[in-house]
Enzyme design. Sequence first.
Site, PDB file in Angstrom:
ATOM      1  N   LEU A   1      18.683 -41.195  25.970  1.00 26.23           N
ATOM      2  CA  LEU A   1      18.957 -40.255  27.055  1.00 26.23           C
ATOM      3  C   LEU A   1      17.653 -39.503  27.266  1.00 26.23           C
ATOM      4  O   LEU A   1      17.102 -38.924  26.324  1.00 26.23           O
ATOM      5  CB  LEU A   1      20.103 -39.322  26.671  1.00 26.23           C
ATOM      6  N   ASP A   2      17.139 -39.542  28.474  1.00 27.61           N
ATOM      7  CA  ASP A   2      15.833 -38.953  28.761  1.00 27.61           C
ATOM      8  C   ASP A   2      15.758 -37.484  28.364  1.00 27.61           C
ATOM      9  O   ASP A   2      16.763 -36.775  28.359  1.00 27.61           O
ATOM     10  CB  ASP A   2      15.513 -39.068  30.253  1.00 27.61           C
ATOM     11  N   ARG A   3      14.536 -37.047  28.086  1.00 23.03           N
ATOM     12  CA  ARG A   3      14.298 -35.654  27.714  1.00 23.03           C
ATOM     13  C   ARG A   3      14.825 -34.681  28.772  1.00 23.03           C
ATOM     14  O   ARG A   3      15.357 -33.623  28.454  1.00 23.03           O
ATOM     15  CB  ARG A   3      12.787 -35.458  27.515  1.00 23.03           C
TER      16      ARG A   3
ATOM     17  N   SER B   1      17.337 -35.149  30.757  1.00 25.61           N
ATOM     18  CA  SER B   1      18.762 -35.357  31.007  1.00 25.61           C
ATOM     19  C   SER B   1      19.564 -34.678  29.904  1.00 25.61           C
ATOM     20  O   SER B   1      19.035 -34.394  28.833  1.00 25.61           O
ATOM     21  CB  SER B   1      19.087 -36.857  31.037  1.00 25.61           C
TER      22      SER B   1
ATOM     23  N   ARG C   1      15.613 -44.770  32.948  1.00 25.49           N
ATOM     24  CA  ARG C   1      15.778 -43.817  34.047  1.00 25.49           C
ATOM     25  C   ARG C   1      16.549 -44.408  35.231  1.00 25.49           C
ATOM     26  O   ARG C   1      16.316 -44.092  36.387  1.00 25.49           O
ATOM     27  CB  ARG C   1      14.422 -43.259  34.488  1.00 25.49           C
TER      28      ARG C   1
END
Length: 194
Positions: free
Chosen positions: A46-48, A50, A145
Site C-alpha cells: 500500500l503506497d506511502r 495511501s 499505483r
Amino acid sequence: MSGASPRLFNKPFGVLTQFTDAGAEVPRATLSGYVDVPGVYPAGRLDRDSEGLLLLTGDGRLQARIADPKFKVSKTYLVQVEGEPDEAGLARLRKGVRLKDGMTRPAEAERIAPPPLWPRDPPVRFRKTVPDCWLKLTICEGRNRQVRRMTAAIGYPTLRLVRWSIGEWTVEGIEPGQWRESPVALPGGGRAPE
C-alpha cells in the site's frame, strides 16, 4: 501469539509498507513504529501516500493468495477524486482502462456519498473552484499505483485513497495506526492458521 494469524492494520497516510527504512537520508515512518509482532510481513503493498487496510501475516501461503493476481482476491478502495466523473467515466473503469503497462481488468466502480472516515493528517487540499467526489472501486489485481493511474486515465486525479477491504477482511472499526488479529477464512478456501 503466533506470527501466522493474520493481523489487520489500518495504515496511516505517510507510513511505508515495510518495517525498516535503512539507508534513507531522512528517516520515514515505517510499520515498526506501529506493529511490534515478530515474524509478520505485509501481504501485498500500500503506497506511502495511501491509507487503510494492510494485512500482516507470517503465513507464506496467505501472502501468496493475497498478492498473486491469479487468485483474483478483491480489494475495495474508497477514492476521493478531483472532479465529478459521469456515467461514461465510470463505465470506462468497469470495462478496464488502458495504462502504460496494458489494460486493467474490469473494476466495480460507483459514486458514493462522502464516507465517514477518520481525518487525514495532513488534510487533503481543498479548492473552492474544483469540485470533488468519492468513488468506491473494487479491483482483483494489484499493479503499482493502479487505482491512482486508473482514475487519472479517465481524467479524475486521486486526492485521497483508502483501501477499505481485501476479500472478506475490512478496516472497519480499526483506528489509524492500530491493528487487530483476525482468524478469517483464506480467500479461495481454507482457514488461516491459529
